[in-house]
Enzyme design. Structure first.
Site, PDB file in Angstrom:
ATOM      1  N   LYS A 101       0.837  -1.217   0.000  1.00 10.84           N
ATOM      2  CA  LYS A 101       0.000   0.000   0.000  1.00 10.84           C
ATOM      3  C   LYS A 101       0.863   1.254   0.000  1.00 10.84           C
ATOM      4  CE  LYS A 101      -2.254  -1.324   3.710  1.00 10.84           C
ATOM      5  NZ  LYS A 101      -1.657  -2.659   3.882  1.00 10.84           N
ATOM      6  N   VAL A 102       1.810   1.331   0.929  1.00  9.57           N
ATOM      7  CA  VAL A 102       2.631   2.544   0.999  1.00  9.57           C
ATOM      8  C   VAL A 102       3.556   2.603  -0.219  1.00  9.57           C
ATOM      9  CG1 VAL A 102       4.316   3.842   2.350  1.00  9.57           C
ATOM     10  CG2 VAL A 102       2.542   2.528   3.537  1.00  9.57           C
ATOM     11  N   GLU A 124      13.793   2.270  19.245  1.00 12.59           N
ATOM     12  CA  GLU A 124      13.182   3.605  19.257  1.00 12.59           C
ATOM     13  C   GLU A 124      12.853   4.024  20.680  1.00 12.59           C
ATOM     14  OE1 GLU A 124       9.967   3.664  16.425  1.00 12.59           O
ATOM     15  OE2 GLU A 124      11.315   3.333  14.745  1.00 12.59           O
ATOM     16  N   HIS A 181       9.953   8.693  13.860  1.00  9.60           N
ATOM     17  CA  HIS A 181       8.844   7.796  13.492  1.00  9.60           C
ATOM     18  C   HIS A 181       7.553   8.620  13.286  1.00  9.60           C
ATOM     19  CE1 HIS A 181       7.384   3.377  13.854  1.00  9.60           C
ATOM     20  NE2 HIS A 181       6.610   4.044  13.009  1.00  9.60           N
ATOM     21  N   LEU A 182       7.625   9.485  12.310  1.00  5.52           N
ATOM     22  CA  LEU A 182       6.507  10.410  12.063  1.00  5.52           C
ATOM     23  C   LEU A 182       5.653  10.022  10.855  1.00  5.52           C
ATOM     24  CD1 LEU A 182       8.113  13.957  12.610  1.00  5.52           C
ATOM     25  CD2 LEU A 182       6.621  12.664  14.144  1.00  5.52           C
ATOM     26  N   GLY A 183       6.008   8.887  10.224  1.00  9.37           N
ATOM     27  CA  GLY A 183       5.333   8.527   8.975  1.00  9.37           C
ATOM     28  C   GLY A 183       3.811   8.596   9.051  1.00  9.37           C
ATOM     29  N   ALA A 184       3.268   8.123  10.144  1.00  2.00           N
ATOM     30  CA  ALA A 184       1.801   8.069  10.245  1.00  2.00           C
ATOM     31  C   ALA A 184       1.242   9.291  10.949  1.00  2.00           C
ATOM     32  CB  ALA A 184       1.396   6.811  11.009  1.00  2.00           C
ATOM     33  N   ASP A 216       9.280  -6.722  -5.042  1.00  2.00           N
ATOM     34  CA  ASP A 216       8.342  -7.282  -4.062  1.00  2.00           C
ATOM     35  C   ASP A 216       7.994  -8.681  -4.534  1.00  2.00           C
ATOM     36  OD1 ASP A 216       6.055  -8.078  -2.602  1.00  2.00           O
ATOM     37  OD2 ASP A 216       5.444  -5.996  -2.298  1.00  2.00           O
ATOM     38  N   ASP A 246      13.160   7.419   9.169  1.00  2.00           N
ATOM     39  CA  ASP A 246      12.054   7.742  10.083  1.00  2.00           C
ATOM     40  C   ASP A 246      11.953   6.697  11.190  1.00  2.00           C
ATOM     41  OD1 ASP A 246       9.667   9.160  10.890  1.00  2.00           O
ATOM     42  OD2 ASP A 246       8.503   7.504  10.036  1.00  2.00           O
ATOM     43  N   ALA A 269       9.889   2.392   6.711  1.00  2.00           N
ATOM     44  CA  ALA A 269       9.250   1.092   7.014  1.00  2.00           C
ATOM     45  C   ALA A 269       9.545   0.691   8.456  1.00  2.00           C
ATOM     46  CB  ALA A 269       9.723   0.044   6.025  1.00  2.00           C
ATOM     47  N   ARG A 270      10.636  -0.007   8.667  1.00  2.00           N
ATOM     48  CA  ARG A 270      11.050  -0.391  10.014  1.00  2.00           C
ATOM     49  C   ARG A 270      12.571  -0.352  10.082  1.00  2.00           C
ATOM     50  NH1 ARG A 270       6.943   0.844  11.330  1.00  2.00           N
ATOM     51  NH2 ARG A 270       5.300  -0.236  12.467  1.00  2.00           N
TER      52      ARG A 270
HETATM   53  N1  LIG Z   1       6.936   5.091   9.477  1.00  2.00           N
HETATM   54  C1  LIG Z   1       5.659   4.958   9.735  1.00  2.00           C
HETATM   55  O1  LIG Z   1       5.081   5.671  10.546  1.00  2.00           O
HETATM   56  C2  LIG Z   1       4.881   3.939   9.006  1.00  2.00           C
HETATM   57  C3  LIG Z   1       5.476   2.770   8.654  1.00  2.00           C
HETATM   58  N2  LIG Z   1       4.766   1.827   7.985  1.00  2.00           N
HETATM   59  C4  LIG Z   1       5.462   0.607   7.634  1.00  2.00           C
HETATM   60  O2  LIG Z   1       5.546   0.503   6.231  1.00  2.00           O
HETATM   61  C5  LIG Z   1       5.568  -0.859   5.876  1.00  2.00           C
HETATM   62  C6  LIG Z   1       4.626  -1.113   4.731  1.00  2.00           C
HETATM   63  O3  LIG Z   1       3.302  -0.778   5.069  1.00  2.00           O
HETATM   64  P1  LIG Z   1       2.116  -1.082   4.041  1.00  2.00           P
HETATM   65  O4  LIG Z   1       2.520  -0.689   2.696  1.00  2.00           O
HETATM   66  O5  LIG Z   1       0.911  -0.501   4.632  1.00  2.00           O
HETATM   67  O6  LIG Z   1       2.065  -2.651   4.139  1.00  2.00           O
HETATM   68  P2  LIG Z   1       1.642  -3.647   2.991  1.00  2.00           P
HETATM   69  O7  LIG Z   1       1.453  -4.947   3.657  1.00  2.00           O
HETATM   70  O8  LIG Z   1       0.545  -3.082   2.187  1.00  2.00           O
HETATM   71  O9  LIG Z   1       2.923  -3.746   2.065  1.00  2.00           O
HETATM   72  C7  LIG Z   1       4.081  -4.434   2.396  1.00  2.00           C
HETATM   73  C8  LIG Z   1       4.605  -5.060   1.125  1.00  2.00           C
HETATM   74  O10 LIG Z   1       5.888  -5.589   1.405  1.00  2.00           O
HETATM   75  C9  LIG Z   1       5.993  -6.755   0.631  1.00  2.00           C
HETATM   76  N3  LIG Z   1       7.064  -7.605   1.107  1.00  2.00           N
HETATM   77  C10 LIG Z   1       7.011  -8.573   2.041  1.00  2.00           C
HETATM   78  N4  LIG Z   1       8.227  -9.144   2.144  1.00  2.00           N
HETATM   79  C11 LIG Z   1       9.030  -8.527   1.270  1.00  2.00           C
HETATM   80  C12 LIG Z   1      10.389  -8.688   0.912  1.00  2.00           C
HETATM   81  N5  LIG Z   1      11.156  -9.603   1.502  1.00  2.00           N
HETATM   82  N6  LIG Z   1      10.894  -7.899  -0.033  1.00  2.00           N
HETATM   83  C13 LIG Z   1      10.125  -6.971  -0.637  1.00  2.00           C
HETATM   84  N7  LIG Z   1       8.830  -6.781  -0.359  1.00  2.00           N
HETATM   85  C14 LIG Z   1       8.300  -7.555   0.598  1.00  2.00           C
HETATM   86  C15 LIG Z   1       4.635  -7.379   0.709  1.00  2.00           C
HETATM   87  O11 LIG Z   1       4.437  -8.282  -0.365  1.00  2.00           O
HETATM   88  C16 LIG Z   1       3.735  -6.172   0.601  1.00  2.00           C
HETATM   89  O12 LIG Z   1       3.362  -5.948  -0.734  1.00  2.00           O
HETATM   90  C17 LIG Z   1       5.235  -1.631   7.142  1.00  2.00           C
HETATM   91  O13 LIG Z   1       6.420  -2.096   7.717  1.00  2.00           O
HETATM   92  C18 LIG Z   1       4.665  -0.601   8.033  1.00  2.00           C
HETATM   93  O14 LIG Z   1       4.824  -0.906   9.358  1.00  2.00           O
HETATM   94  C19 LIG Z   1       3.473   2.004   7.636  1.00  2.00           C
HETATM   95  C20 LIG Z   1       2.822   3.138   7.976  1.00  2.00           C
HETATM   96  C21 LIG Z   1       3.472   4.199   8.732  1.00  2.00           C
HETATM   97  O1  LIG Z   2       1.511   2.040  11.076  1.00  2.00           O
HETATM   98  C1  LIG Z   2       2.716   1.793  11.224  1.00  2.00           C
HETATM   99  O2  LIG Z   2       3.246   0.731  10.880  1.00  2.00           O
HETATM  100  C2  LIG Z   2       3.571   2.783  11.820  1.00  2.00           C
HETATM  101  O3  LIG Z   2       4.752   2.584  11.851  1.00  2.00           O
HETATM  102  C3  LIG Z   2       2.971   3.937  12.476  1.00  2.00           C
HETATM  103  O4  LIG Z   2       3.414   3.857  13.785  1.00  2.00           O
HETATM  104  P1  LIG Z   2       2.798   4.799  14.913  1.00  2.00           P
HETATM  105  O5  LIG Z   2       1.380   4.435  15.054  1.00  2.00           O
HETATM  106  O6  LIG Z   2       2.982   6.204  14.449  1.00  2.00           O
HETATM  107  O7  LIG Z   2       3.598   4.491  16.134  1.00  2.00           O
END
Ligand SMILES: NC(=O)C1=CN([C@@H]2O[C@H](COP(=O)(O)OP(=O)(O)OC[C@H]3O[C@@H](n4cnc5c(N)ncnc54)[C@H](O)[C@@H]3O)[C@@H](O)[C@H]2O)C=CC1
Ligand SMILES: O=C(O)C(=O)COP(=O)(O)O
Length: 636
Positions: free
Chosen positions: A243-244, A353, A372-375, A263, A348, A323-324
């Site tokens: 999604k992201v 953390e 960690h401000l992404g969200a 992916d 981020d 991501a993480r």
């Molecule tokens: N910094 C922040 O505040 C935020 C961080 N995130 C992080 O972003 C990441 C992605 O979130 P979404 O896109 O919502 O999740 P999502 O589940 O929609 O997308 C993750 C993608 O990674 C793929 N994937 C899995 N293993 C993989 C690998 N070994 N190599 C490449 N791709 C692989 C999956 O097939 C999937 O398409 C998560 O770790 C989430 O926690 C999400 C929202 C906010």
């Molecule tokens: O949704 C995620 O995966 C995030 O990393 C967002 O984290 P947070 O709710 O801002 O601590």
């Protein structure tokens, strides 16, 4: 009064359940399925019967829609949620929902309408463990570690953990599953915020925004030092095209970048639709000028960016990570920055953390960081809070969540269609196991689904879980729910295989019949054994309610409600009357009756649905009727 709902809840609040706190080896359930009859004190509608005994000293009962649930008393017992009705004779209580990190106000409002909400931020692990035993639900963001100790400390009360965001790497999912605790997340509401932050970091990094800002504030004016690089025409590798990742790709295309993605699980046509090529890992990191990370942290992605993989990157690559932190070996990144393989990084997220104050990575002059401000946009936080509040409230009401992380996710339309079969599945499991002599030693169960639909169109995970629940609960003290059904079956050495048979019936209905076969066991009701030597019963949904349609090789037709008496007898006139009279004399109400026979005037099976359990004397009298060869009383 309890209302009726067309879509029946699948989970019910745990509440109740175990006489003693669950041990890690044998966790008591937290979420139980609807229509539990033996170990789960749930009744389906308000009745004048007192609620089941609950050994928990502080337990009370209340009703949610058509399910009577029990929960521990919380101090707040004030207003009555509209969909809660008080069980007879019990004071109304609300579930306690602990919110351990700040979430949007609108989500809190949704929670407050339903339960007693406690917002306690910055709890230490010990404080969380001591608080959790009085909570039915816990809502966290990324800052709370929900460890095995938390589930243990909950003493069976915690039914649902809601992650107000996407990543659930801070929740011990295995422990949650073992303890039957549902974990739900809010996977969609912060996607755009995270993607926008990724783009913000990408541009800020390329133009040295953070460094230049700091330098002006430090009293300097260094225009030559902060000459940046352009984005247009550069290649961006999006690692993780979910999604992201796909939202980042869409925006980067708008900035004139050439976007590739890696992916292993993403469909190529989705990427193609955005003008993105899916490539191998090495190809992605080897050709990109910019790399943006969007995969989840899993054992497979942990430190996937390390000395070896940095060495394969184009010299001078720039990396963004929203991501993480754990997907990068942070020491290796420092080395790669020092050597110039990585020109810049914008981060981020961090392995730990907050990161240590003296972290070389954070202090590196070519690194831009955010906490960690992404969200963290107003919009995303409101959206996530509402999304998680609704998911948690739904789970507490006993509904299956579309965002469940450790239970089969069943789309709402499929769920609605399968709903009556879910009840049938549990009852068939419950009946089949009661036909086993001794009720133990079951190793192998086969479930046969007959359907007019293509086998691939039939999602049976929910049904399998319910059959498992039906089989296991009557013969053990395990509490089984959708979350832990597969785990519990495996732990008990119970193998459940499934077969789908396409039949020529109406494809309008998802399933024609469900048959449960238990092999290699003896039966206490010999007629329940089919020609192949297995205990075998079959059921169908008729007029929206579950019916038993065959026992062994006898066809019957009895609605599965109340309890059931199965008799095998000589097929002769007057049998129904004789048994009916005995039941009548003992004040047992017959709800349904059906006779099935293989050959006329030979043997027949009589299936009798009864509202009450006949007492011993009544059962003895039935057994003494000369033409009755065997009979069994079964609790549904
Ligand atoms: N910094 C922040 O505040 C935020 C961080 N995130 C992080 O972003 C990441 C992605 O979130 P979404 O896109 O919502 O999740 P999502 O589940 O929609 O997308 C993750 C993608 O990674 C793929 N994937 C899995 N293993 C993989 C690998 N070994 N190599 C490449 N791709 C692989 C999956 O097939 C999937 O398409 C998560 O770790 C989430 O926690 C999400 C929202 C906010
Ligand atoms: O949704 C995620 O995966 C995030 O990393 C967002 O984290 P947070 O709710 O801002 O601590």
């Amino acid at each position: 009064m309890a209302s009726t709902s067309s879509l029946k809840p699948i989970f019910s609040s745990p509440l109740t359940s175990s006489p003693s706190p669950p041990s890690p080896q044998k966790p008591s359930s937290l979420l139980s399925f609807l229509h539990s009859t033996t170990s789960t004190p749930i009744s389906l509608k308000l009745s004048s019967n007192p609620p089941h005994n609950n050994s928990h000293p502080r337990s009370k009962s209340f009703a949610v829609t058509n399910v009577v649930l029990k929960t521990d008393t919380s101090p707040e017992t004030t207003s009555v949620p509209s969909n809660y009705t008080q069980d007879l004779g019990s004071p109304l209580t609300k579930p306690t929902i602990l919110v351990s990190e700040k979430i949007g106000e609108k989500g809190l409002e949704v929670l407050r309408e339903f339960g007693h909400v406690e917002c306690l931020y910055d709890l230490s692990p010990d404080q969380l463990c001591s608080k959790i035993s009085s909570c039915d639900a816990l809502i966290v963001r990324s800052g709370t570690k929900v460890t095995r100790q938390v589930f243990q400390a909950s003493n069976g009360r915690l039914k649902v953990v809601g992650r107000a965001g996407v990543g659930i790497d801070n929740v011990d999912l295995q422990a949650a599953t073992e303890f039957g605790c549902l974990v739900v997340n809010a996977p969609t509401a912060n996607t755009v915020a995270a993607a926008e932050h990724g783009i913000a970091l990408l541009a800020a990094m390329a133009r040295n925004v953070a460094q230049a800002d700091a330098s002006i504030k430090a009293g300097t004016w260094q225009r030559n030092k902060y000459v940046g690089v352009s984005l247009v025409g550069k290649t961006l590798a999006v690692m993780g095209f979910g999604k992201v990742g796909s939202e980042v790709a869409r925006r980067a295309k708008g900035l004139g970048m050439n976007v590739i993605a890696h992916d292993p699980y993403a469909p190529a046509d989705r990427a193609r639709a955005l003008g993105v090529d899916l490539v191998s890992f090495d190809q992605a990191i080897g050709t990109a000028d910019f790399i943006s990370l969007h995969m989840p942290l899993t054992p497979a992605t942990s430190k996937v960016f390390n000395d070896e993989t940095f060495a394969k990157m184009k010299k001078g690559v720039r990396i963004v990570n929203v991501a993480r932190g754990g997907v990068i070996d942070e020491d290796a990144l420092v080395k790669a920055l020092d050597s110039g393989i990585v020109a810049q990084a914008a981060l981020d997220v961090f392995t730990k953390e907050p990161p240590p104050k003296d972290s070389r990575l954070v202090q590196h002059e070519n690194v831009t960081v955010t906490p960690h401000l992404g969200a963290s946009t107003k919009e995303a936080q409101e959206g996530v809070a509402i999304e998680i509040a609704e998911a948690v409230v739904g789970a507490l009401k006993g509904e299956l969540s579309a965002t469940a992380v450790n239970a089969p996710m069943v789309p709402p339309e499929v769920l609605s269609e399968l709903s009556p079969y879910v009840e049938l599945a549990e009852k068939l499991g419950r009946l089949a196991v009661q036909l086993v002599a001794g009720g133990s030693g079951i190793k192998s169960v086969k479930v046969v689904y007959k359907s007019a639909r293509d086998p691939d169109d039939l999602d049976t995970r929910l049904l399998r879980a319910m059959i498992t629940k039906g089989i296991i609960e009557p013969i053990s003290s395990s509490f089984v729910n959708l979350v832990n059904a597969d785990f519990t079956a495996k732990e008990k050495g119970l193998r459940i295989s499934e077969e789908r048979i396409v039949v020529d019936s109406s494809p309008e209905f998802p399933i024609d019949s469900i048959q449960v076969q238990i092999s290699n066991v003896e039966s206490k009701f010999a007629s329940g054994i089919s020609d192949n030597g297995d205990i075998s019963i079959e059921g169908k949904v008729k007029y929206g309610t579950p019916h038993l349609t065959s026992v062994g090789s006898f066809a019957v037709d009895v609605s599965l409600e109340g309890n059931l008496i199965l008799c095998r007898q000589v097929d002769q006139p007057g049998m129904i009357g004789q048994v009916g009279n005995i039941l009548g004399e003992h004040n047992v109400n017959v709800s349904f009756m059906s006779v099935g026979r293989t050959v006329r005037r030979k043997k027949a099976i009589m299936a009798i649905g009864v509202d009450e359990k006949p007492d011993k004397e009544a059962l003895k009298k039935i057994g003494e009727i000369p033409a009755i060869e065997e009979f069994v009383f079964l609790k549904l």
